[in-house]
Design a protein around this motif. Structure first.
Motif, mmCIF file in Angstrom:
data_model
loop_
_atom_site.group_PDB
_atom_site.id
_atom_site.type_symbol
_atom_site.label_atom_id
_atom_site.label_comp_id
_atom_site.label_asym_id
_atom_site.label_seq_id
_atom_site.Cartn_x
_atom_site.Cartn_y
_atom_site.Cartn_z
ATOM 1 N N LEU A 149 -9.072 -2.439 1.384
ATOM 2 C CA LEU A 149 -9.372 -3.815 0.982
ATOM 3 C C LEU A 149 -9.348 -3.893 -0.539
ATOM 4 O O LEU A 149 -10.111 -3.195 -1.213
ATOM 5 C CB LEU A 149 -10.742 -4.240 1.506
ATOM 6 C CG LEU A 149 -10.941 -4.169 3.022
ATOM 7 C CD1 LEU A 149 -12.372 -4.534 3.377
ATOM 8 C CD2 LEU A 149 -9.955 -5.085 3.740
ATOM 9 N N THR B 69 -11.618 -11.965 6.159
ATOM 10 C CA THR B 69 -10.515 -11.086 6.524
ATOM 11 C C THR B 69 -10.899 -10.366 7.811
ATOM 12 O O THR B 69 -11.980 -9.779 7.900
ATOM 13 C CB THR B 69 -10.241 -10.072 5.400
ATOM 14 O OG1 THR B 69 -9.891 -10.793 4.210
ATOM 15 C CG2 THR B 69 -9.120 -9.119 5.773
ATOM 16 N N LEU C 18 0.857 -1.183 0.000
ATOM 17 C CA LEU C 18 0.000 0.000 0.000
ATOM 18 C C LEU C 18 0.895 1.236 0.000
ATOM 19 O O LEU C 18 1.733 1.391 0.899
ATOM 20 C CB LEU C 18 -0.907 -0.011 1.233
ATOM 21 C CG LEU C 18 -1.792 1.219 1.448
ATOM 22 C CD1 LEU C 18 -2.828 1.346 0.344
ATOM 23 C CD2 LEU C 18 -2.475 1.144 2.816
ATOM 24 N N ASN D 258 -7.479 -8.509 -0.248
ATOM 25 C CA ASN D 258 -6.033 -8.391 -0.120
ATOM 26 C C ASN D 258 -5.427 -9.711 -0.600
ATOM 27 O O ASN D 258 -5.709 -10.125 -1.721
ATOM 28 C CB ASN D 258 -5.636 -7.966 1.286
ATOM 29 C CG ASN D 258 -6.150 -6.546 1.588
ATOM 30 O OD1 ASN D 258 -6.455 -5.787 0.671
ATOM 31 N ND2 ASN D 258 -6.255 -6.197 2.856
ATOM 32 N N GLN D 259 -4.649 -10.418 0.186
ATOM 33 C CA GLN D 259 -4.120 -11.687 -0.326
ATOM 34 C C GLN D 259 -4.798 -12.874 0.338
ATOM 35 O O GLN D 259 -4.302 -13.988 0.311
ATOM 36 C CB GLN D 259 -2.594 -11.740 -0.125
ATOM 37 C CG GLN D 259 -1.890 -12.746 -1.030
ATOM 38 C CD GLN D 259 -0.385 -12.593 -1.021
ATOM 39 O OE1 GLN D 259 0.137 -11.574 -1.416
ATOM 40 N NE2 GLN D 259 0.320 -13.613 -0.571
#
Length: 576
Positions: free
Chosen positions: A198, A305, A98, A298-299
């Motif tokens: 996100l 999340t 980010l 995200n990942q």
């Protein structure tokens, strides 16, 4: 010097020309994009001059704070949905890091390419100067394997943005070359106590990822490069598609296989005056849902999340859609409001409950809510695809409250109404300049979006033509530009304009009723029509394209060209 190096990268390719103009007191209204040349036209600027796009460099204020970032593109194997996927990453993650800056800062980003294929970075939604836009063959040469390149621009506009490769972007973004940007305002209109970003993405399965890597290695630049679509080609395991990419050669800039469509798929009836999701909308949402192996926040593709916050805290969720599909999300457990779209604050946003947010490809929604006394609120998916519903979720609040969430049935969510941004908020922000539909426009452009077949396969067209055989929208600096968009196809087209924001004036013939809405990406559903307006205030050469990157790779792109601006780069490097 870095700048000298950039200028030296202009290798004297066939310079197709366009123009930069001045503001004229009186000039007749003209229909843009009617010239014979494509994708750029030979139109001189003021006094007959021409200026290369590489000349439009950032103007760095004296004493400005400089934020230095390094992004290293490299291969990594990520575990997504329990399956290892060979990915392309920035700094080892997807999304990449980010990038956070303050409004007015200078952002200096050095990109190091440790991949075996070239790349560039586009700063999506940020009005960078013309030389910094990151489009290969238009604003720079691609960064070769083993090479590096430094981008520099001033973070003039606060908001939520993102970055991604613009080289063979269907594959490179799809395989992980993307990340988010947050530019913090000097004075926050809607300050929050917790601020989370996100990034939503959809991922191919391992075998498809391997085919996409092979496609890049073979030089077939895009999924649409040989007329194939994701469903017809790689996503069915057909493997690589050889040959030169459709967008890969200026020599193809003539009437030929890609010049026009032989057969057009019928679109739904055009809508008039009202807004409500239709069966065509749901069919379009589900167009490619079964073609992906995992969906991530995200990942994370493992389900929920988790984001900590305390009861009573005001939370801002910055939701970035880096994929190709439109996502339906909602928040349960607390009322919420949409405080910004595509980085632009909304005046006096109202509180919502039981409303679905249709977040299109490349769009950003900033959502604000207060953590309830129960301890947590939940961002959940209402997508038609069951896997996406399970994986695109987030819990925000007290960790002790997360486990008590009773869940909600998919059928109940599906019945909720969709968010209507054209009738939301009220009034306008201080100092906000707005367009009116009935004002004078120097440029008017009709953009009809269709889908069909050429002799080489499926194509996505603007006004019956596919890139690079689409004449540009030629503007002069200072022009007011009105674009009328009609989606006469059965698919969703998120249309993104580089280098500029635009105001949405109408949808389906009905004027916007709420707060003025400014976007850089407009998600156009089947049968919808819009009028949008922007000021030509950022000289350069700018793409205006569908951000379903399969559609862009298969033709749905046009150039916005300032009179007098030339392209000094090899056009055979041009890529969506």
């Amino acid at each position: 010097m870095r700048r000298a190096t950039k200028m030296g990268m202009a290798l004297g390719a066939a310079a197709l020309v366009a123009s930069i103009g001045g503001v004229f007191a009186v000039r007749e209204v003209r229909q843009a994009g009617t010239g014979a040349d494509a994708p750029l036209a030979r139109v001189p600027g003021p006094h007959g001059t021409y200026t290369p796009v590489s000349a439009f460099q950032p103007r760095v204020p004296q004493g400005a704070r400089v934020d230095h970032f390094t992004l290293t593109a490299e291969y990594r194997t990520l575990t997504l949905g329990g399956e290892p996927v060979r990915a392309m990453t920035f700094n080892g993650t997807a999304p990449g890091p980010l990038l956070v800056a303050h409004q007015g800062d200078v952002m200096e980003v050095t990109v190091q390419n440790r991949l075996s294929v070239p790349l560039t970075i586009h700063w999506h939604g940020i009005p960078v100067p013309g030389a910094e836009d990151g489009v290969p063959g238009v604003t720079q040469n691609p960064i070769p394997p083993g090479g590096s390149y430094t981008y520099e621009f001033v973070a003039t506009e606060a908001g939520t943005y993102w970055y991604h490769s613009h080289e063979a972007s269907f594959e490179e973004v799809g395989l992980g070359l993307y990340g988010a940007i947050v530019i913090l305002p000097k004075h926050a209109l809607y300050p929050a106590q917790r601020d989370y970003t996100l990034v939503l993405h959809e991922w191919p399965n391992a075998s498809t990822a391997k085919a996409m890597m092979a496609n890049l290695a073979s030089g077939a630049r895009d999924a649409g490069s040989n007329g194939g679509t994701m469903s017809e080609g790689m996503m069915n395991g057909a493997g690589t598609m050889g040959g030169m990419g459709m967008m890969g050669s200026a020599a193809q800039n003539s009437e030929g296989a890609w010049g026009s469509m032989q057969h057009v798929l019928p679109g739904p009836p055009l809508r008039t005056g009202t807004f409500a999701p239709t069966t065509d909308d749901y069919a379009a949402l589900d167009e490619m849902a079964g073609m992906y192996g995992a969906f991530t926040v995200n990942q994370n593709a493992d389900g929920t999340t988790l984001l900590p916050a305390k009861p009573g805290q005001l939370v801002r969720l910055r939701i970035v859609n880096s994929g190709n599909m439109t996502r339906l999300l909602t928040l349960v457990g607390a009322p919420f409001r949409v405080v910004a779209l595509d980085g632009h604050d909304i005046a006096n946003p109202g509180w919502l409950k039981g409303v679905l947010l249709p977040i299109g490809a490349a769009e950003r929604y900033d959502v604000e809510f207060r953590v309830p006394p129960s301890g947590a609120a939940y961002l959940i998916s209402a997508d038609p695809d069951a896997t996406a519903r399970q994986e695109l979720r987030a819990a925000i609040g007290d960790p002790g409250a997360w486990a008590s969430f009773p869940g909600i049935s998919a059928a109940a969510i599906a019945r909720e109404p969709w968010f209507d941004f054209t009738d939301y908020g009220r009034g306008r922000l201080p100092g906000e300049t707005v367009f009116r539909l009935n004002q004078a426009y120097q440029v008017r452009y009709n953009m009809k979006l269709t889908v069909g077949m050429s002799m080489n396969g499926m194509v996505y067209a603007i006004n019956g033509r596919v890139f690079p055989n689409i004449p540009p929208i030629v503007v002069h600096k200072g022009d007011a530009v009105l674009v009328h968009i009609v989606n006469d196809s059965p698919y969703i087209h998120p249309m993104h304009l580089h280098g500029h924001d635009f105001q949405v004036l109408t949808r389906d013939g009905r004027p916007v009723q709420g707060s003025p809405i400014f976007l850089d990406t407009l998600n156009v559903f089947p049968g919808e029509s819009y009028d949008i307006a922007f000021r030509a205030d950022n000289p350069g050469l700018w793409m205006f394209h569908c951000h379903d990157l399969e559609h862009a790779a298969s033709g749905m792109d046009v150039m916005v060209q300032y009179a007098g601006v030339t392209d000094p780069y090899p056009m055979n490097e041009m890529s969506e």
